[in-house]
Design an enzyme around this catalytic site. Sequence first.
Site, PDB file in Angstrom:
ATOM      1  N   TYR A 143       6.839  -1.620   0.039  1.00  0.00           N
ATOM      2  CA  TYR A 143       5.713  -0.933   0.681  1.00  0.00           C
ATOM      3  C   TYR A 143       5.495  -1.466   2.098  1.00  0.00           C
ATOM      4  CZ  TYR A 143       0.930   0.924   1.194  1.00  0.00           C
ATOM      5  OH  TYR A 143      -0.216   1.586   1.625  1.00  0.00           O
ATOM      6  N   GLU A 145       7.402  -3.221   4.138  1.00  0.00           N
ATOM      7  CA  GLU A 145       8.482  -2.994   5.106  1.00  0.00           C
ATOM      8  C   GLU A 145       8.667  -1.500   5.392  1.00  0.00           C
ATOM      9  OE1 GLU A 145       9.282  -5.271   6.875  1.00  0.00           O
ATOM     10  OE2 GLU A 145       9.767  -7.131   5.837  1.00  0.00           O
ATOM     11  N   VAL A 186     -10.726  -1.728  -7.578  1.00  0.00           N
ATOM     12  CA  VAL A 186     -11.937  -0.931  -7.854  1.00  0.00           C
ATOM     13  C   VAL A 186     -11.776  -0.081  -9.115  1.00  0.00           C
ATOM     14  CG1 VAL A 186     -13.433   0.915  -6.982  1.00  0.00           C
ATOM     15  CG2 VAL A 186     -12.880  -1.053  -5.517  1.00  0.00           C
ATOM     16  N   GLY A 203      -5.814 -14.505 -10.524  1.00  0.00           N
ATOM     17  CA  GLY A 203      -5.925 -15.811  -9.878  1.00  0.00           C
ATOM     18  C   GLY A 203      -7.313 -16.387 -10.137  1.00  0.00           C
ATOM     19  N   ASP A 204      -7.820 -17.177  -9.168  1.00  0.00           N
ATOM     20  CA  ASP A 204      -9.167 -17.732  -9.358  1.00  0.00           C
ATOM     21  C   ASP A 204     -10.237 -16.822  -8.757  1.00  0.00           C
ATOM     22  OD1 ASP A 204      -8.956 -18.076  -6.633  1.00  0.00           O
ATOM     23  OD2 ASP A 204      -9.034 -20.269  -6.668  1.00  0.00           O
ATOM     24  N   GLY A 205      -9.815 -15.661  -8.244  1.00  0.00           N
ATOM     25  CA  GLY A 205     -10.779 -14.669  -7.741  1.00  0.00           C
ATOM     26  C   GLY A 205     -11.363 -15.015  -6.387  1.00  0.00           C
ATOM     27  N   ASP A 269       0.343 -12.128  -3.306  1.00  0.00           N
ATOM     28  CA  ASP A 269      -0.950 -11.455  -3.151  1.00  0.00           C
ATOM     29  C   ASP A 269      -1.646 -12.036  -1.902  1.00  0.00           C
ATOM     30  OD1 ASP A 269      -2.780  -9.839  -5.387  1.00  0.00           O
ATOM     31  OD2 ASP A 269      -3.977 -10.940  -3.932  1.00  0.00           O
ATOM     32  N   PRO A 270      -1.968 -11.206  -0.899  1.00  0.00           N
ATOM     33  CA  PRO A 270      -2.578 -11.766   0.316  1.00  0.00           C
ATOM     34  C   PRO A 270      -3.889 -12.501   0.015  1.00  0.00           C
ATOM     35  CG  PRO A 270      -1.836  -9.517   0.699  1.00  0.00           C
ATOM     36  CD  PRO A 270      -1.714  -9.763  -0.787  1.00  0.00           C
ATOM     37  N   ARG A 273      -8.303 -10.764   3.746  1.00  0.00           N
ATOM     38  CA  ARG A 273      -8.120  -9.515   4.523  1.00  0.00           C
ATOM     39  C   ARG A 273      -9.444  -9.058   5.085  1.00  0.00           C
ATOM     40  NH1 ARG A 273      -4.976  -5.888   1.806  1.00  0.00           N
ATOM     41  NH2 ARG A 273      -2.848  -6.609   1.877  1.00  0.00           N
TER      42      ARG A 273
HETATM   43  P1  NAD Z   1      -2.426   8.159  -3.384  1.00  0.00           P
HETATM   44  O1  NAD Z   1      -1.330   7.616  -4.217  1.00  0.00           O
HETATM   45  O2  NAD Z   1      -3.664   8.617  -4.061  1.00  0.00           O
HETATM   46  O3  NAD Z   1      -1.907   9.352  -2.479  1.00  0.00           O
HETATM   47  C1  NAD Z   1      -0.590   9.437  -2.003  1.00  0.00           C
HETATM   48  C2  NAD Z   1      -0.142  10.889  -2.096  1.00  0.00           C
HETATM   49  O4  NAD Z   1       1.195  11.001  -1.572  1.00  0.00           O
HETATM   50  C3  NAD Z   1      -0.084  11.406  -3.535  1.00  0.00           C
HETATM   51  O5  NAD Z   1      -0.685  12.670  -3.613  1.00  0.00           O
HETATM   52  C4  NAD Z   1       1.416  11.467  -3.834  1.00  0.00           C
HETATM   53  O6  NAD Z   1       1.733  12.411  -4.830  1.00  0.00           O
HETATM   54  C5  NAD Z   1       1.971  11.800  -2.460  1.00  0.00           C
HETATM   55  N1  NAD Z   1       3.375  11.410  -2.278  1.00  0.00           N
HETATM   56  C6  NAD Z   1       3.942  10.199  -2.478  1.00  0.00           C
HETATM   57  N2  NAD Z   1       5.261  10.236  -2.207  1.00  0.00           N
HETATM   58  C7  NAD Z   1       5.539  11.507  -1.803  1.00  0.00           C
HETATM   59  C8  NAD Z   1       6.717  12.173  -1.364  1.00  0.00           C
HETATM   60  N3  NAD Z   1       7.901  11.548  -1.296  1.00  0.00           N
HETATM   61  N4  NAD Z   1       6.633  13.487  -1.027  1.00  0.00           N
HETATM   62  C9  NAD Z   1       5.439  14.132  -1.094  1.00  0.00           C
HETATM   63  N5  NAD Z   1       4.298  13.563  -1.500  1.00  0.00           N
HETATM   64  C10 NAD Z   1       4.341  12.258  -1.851  1.00  0.00           C
HETATM   65  O7  NAD Z   1      -2.755   7.030  -2.309  1.00  0.00           O
HETATM   66  P2  NAD Z   1      -3.936   6.916  -1.255  1.00  0.00           P
HETATM   67  O8  NAD Z   1      -4.695   5.707  -1.581  1.00  0.00           O
HETATM   68  O9  NAD Z   1      -4.631   8.208  -1.111  1.00  0.00           O
HETATM   69  O10 NAD Z   1      -3.107   6.611   0.069  1.00  0.00           O
HETATM   70  C11 NAD Z   1      -2.790   7.652   0.992  1.00  0.00           C
HETATM   71  C12 NAD Z   1      -2.073   7.061   2.197  1.00  0.00           C
HETATM   72  O11 NAD Z   1      -2.919   6.095   2.832  1.00  0.00           O
HETATM   73  C13 NAD Z   1      -0.779   6.322   1.839  1.00  0.00           C
HETATM   74  O12 NAD Z   1       0.176   6.567   2.848  1.00  0.00           O
HETATM   75  C14 NAD Z   1      -1.174   4.871   1.838  1.00  0.00           C
HETATM   76  O13 NAD Z   1      -0.098   4.033   2.157  1.00  0.00           O
HETATM   77  C15 NAD Z   1      -2.251   4.846   2.916  1.00  0.00           C
HETATM   78  N6  NAD Z   1      -3.189   3.733   2.718  1.00  0.00           N
HETATM   79  C16 NAD Z   1      -4.110   3.768   1.710  1.00  0.00           C
HETATM   80  C17 NAD Z   1      -4.978   2.689   1.536  1.00  0.00           C
HETATM   81  C18 NAD Z   1      -6.041   2.676   0.463  1.00  0.00           C
HETATM   82  O14 NAD Z   1      -6.749   1.673   0.343  1.00  0.00           O
HETATM   83  N7  NAD Z   1      -6.240   3.715  -0.316  1.00  0.00           N
HETATM   84  C19 NAD Z   1      -4.886   1.583   2.382  1.00  0.00           C
HETATM   85  C20 NAD Z   1      -3.907   1.584   3.365  1.00  0.00           C
HETATM   86  C21 NAD Z   1      -3.082   2.680   3.545  1.00  0.00           C
HETATM   87  N1  UDP Z   2      -7.002  -7.529  -8.480  1.00  0.00           N
HETATM   88  C1  UDP Z   2      -7.643  -8.184  -9.513  1.00  0.00           C
HETATM   89  N2  UDP Z   2      -7.709  -7.563 -10.720  1.00  0.00           N
HETATM   90  C2  UDP Z   2      -7.193  -6.334 -10.949  1.00  0.00           C
HETATM   91  C3  UDP Z   2      -6.563  -5.657  -9.878  1.00  0.00           C
HETATM   92  C4  UDP Z   2      -6.479  -6.291  -8.647  1.00  0.00           C
HETATM   93  O1  UDP Z   2      -8.139  -9.310  -9.343  1.00  0.00           O
HETATM   94  O2  UDP Z   2      -7.302  -5.845 -12.086  1.00  0.00           O
HETATM   95  C5  UDP Z   2      -6.930  -8.225  -7.174  1.00  0.00           C
HETATM   96  C6  UDP Z   2      -5.538  -8.269  -6.555  1.00  0.00           C
HETATM   97  O3  UDP Z   2      -4.822  -9.388  -7.055  1.00  0.00           O
HETATM   98  C7  UDP Z   2      -5.875  -8.415  -5.093  1.00  0.00           C
HETATM   99  C8  UDP Z   2      -7.185  -7.642  -4.949  1.00  0.00           C
HETATM  100  O4  UDP Z   2      -7.714  -7.507  -6.267  1.00  0.00           O
HETATM  101  O5  UDP Z   2      -6.104  -9.762  -4.751  1.00  0.00           O
HETATM  102  C9  UDP Z   2      -7.015  -6.244  -4.363  1.00  0.00           C
HETATM  103  O6  UDP Z   2      -6.004  -5.606  -5.087  1.00  0.00           O
HETATM  104  P1  UDP Z   2      -5.669  -4.065  -4.889  1.00  0.00           P
HETATM  105  O7  UDP Z   2      -4.511  -3.757  -5.774  1.00  0.00           O
HETATM  106  O8  UDP Z   2      -6.900  -3.268  -5.026  1.00  0.00           O
HETATM  107  O9  UDP Z   2      -5.265  -3.958  -3.349  1.00  0.00           O
HETATM  108  P2  UDP Z   2      -4.248  -4.790  -2.420  1.00  0.00           P
HETATM  109  O10 UDP Z   2      -3.748  -6.005  -3.129  1.00  0.00           O
HETATM  110  O11 UDP Z   2      -3.161  -3.834  -2.123  1.00  0.00           O
HETATM  111  O12 UDP Z   2      -5.074  -5.152  -1.252  1.00  0.00           O
END
Ligand code: NAD
Ligand code: UDP
Length: 318
Positions: A143, A145, A186, A203-205, A269-270, A273
């Site tokens: 993801y 990269e 969430v 982890g330890d949260g 796990d970062p 953030r």
């Molecule tokens: P999501 O998984 O709900 O939505 C992604 C959508 O892309 C889905 O509808 C999926 O079916 C579609 N999709 C995936 N691969 C595809 C492909 N090869 N061809 C066509 N459709 C494809 O995720 P989201 O949380 O809504 O994220 C949307 C975008 O925002 C993503 O690019 C994600 O990397 C970016 N983003 C989201 C968050 C977040 O916190 N939700 C944070 C950072 C970046």
């Molecule tokens: N996390 C957690 N319990 C869960 C799911 C996620 O403690 O059931 C933690 C996870 O390890 C991370 C943070 O919540 O530290 C956010 O995770 P999420 O998958 O929502 O997003 P991302 O790691 O991509 O920021």
Amino acid sequence: MVLTGGAGFIGSHLVDALIGRDVHVVCVDNLVTGRQENLLRHAADTRLTLVRHDVSETLGIGGDVDAVLHFASPASPVDYQREPVATLLVGTAGTYNALRLAEEKQARFMLASTSEVYGDPLLHPQVETHWGNVNPVGPRSMYDEAKRAAEAFVMAFHRSRGVDTRIARIFNTYGPRMRDEDGRAVPQFVNQALDGAPITVYGDGSQTRSLCYVDDLVDGLLRLLDADRALPVNLGNPHEVTMNELAATVRDICGSNSEIVCQPLPEDDPRRRRPDISVARSLLGWEPKVGLDDGLRRTVDWWRSQRETAPPVARASA
Ligand code: NAD
Ligand code: UDP
């Protein structure tokens, strides 16, 4: 406008906002993590077309297009680790195809990038000029990269082919329409709290995230689309919480007695953030308005309403 990933969580909220602006939207989505029902409210609206297609293959759209928004990609660690190759492809080949479409149509382009380009960041809060600290062979690399390559593709098309581009670096966003099973904090915590099941903190949260309510994010995205900036812009809510705090807040809002239990921390796990949003503030006049309690209440209300229409047993066997 063409929106890849429009049936997903963020994509479908963007569709709502765009249709609200009377924009015609073509969503291209293969539904790998999206759901057609996210777009149900617009089913009879001629301004929305859903094309079921993998954007890593090719991307041809007839007629005029004024903007291409590339949001297609699995986004949760559970989803992208289940589909590592598809995730790499949609970030690379998918981004290339979407950029080619924007070039052909002389359309504006926007990439949904991510705070994951900072990896486990060395600077706090994260500013756009931070180059990041990413493990290129780690369990999140497909993801991280892919998105870093996607940003490089965007800048190459901007610099060498004159495409009018935007890069939104999105930080953790939450709200209605996240899937029960997508594994992010969430949806996990809300479902566990509503079930009265143990809330699983990894982890330890003490690791932190800064959570943005989806309506605020969509507002920022549309402002960025209208602005004039090719370099990346952070979009997120700078209010930072530990995962322990998040779990306790969700439990309170759900009125639940769930215990909070610790489970192993996933590799890489970062630790921390938080976005520095100075650029978004000054360039877009944007600032998140929905606080964590308010946003979580709206999110929990939505999940409750979903459960009333589809009780947990039916959902599990569906
Ligand atoms: P999501 O998984 O709900 O939505 C992604 C959508 O892309 C889905 O509808 C999926 O079916 C579609 N999709 C995936 N691969 C595809 C492909 N090869 N061809 C066509 N459709 C494809 O995720 P989201 O949380 O809504 O994220 C949307 C975008 O925002 C993503 O690019 C994600 O990397 C970016 N983003 C989201 C968050 C977040 O916190 N939700 C944070 C950072 C970046
Ligand atoms: N996390 C957690 N319990 C869960 C799911 C996620 O403690 O059931 C933690 C996870 O390890 C991370 C943070 O919540 O530290 C956010 O995770 P999420 O998958 O929502 O997003 P991302 O790691 O991509 O920021």
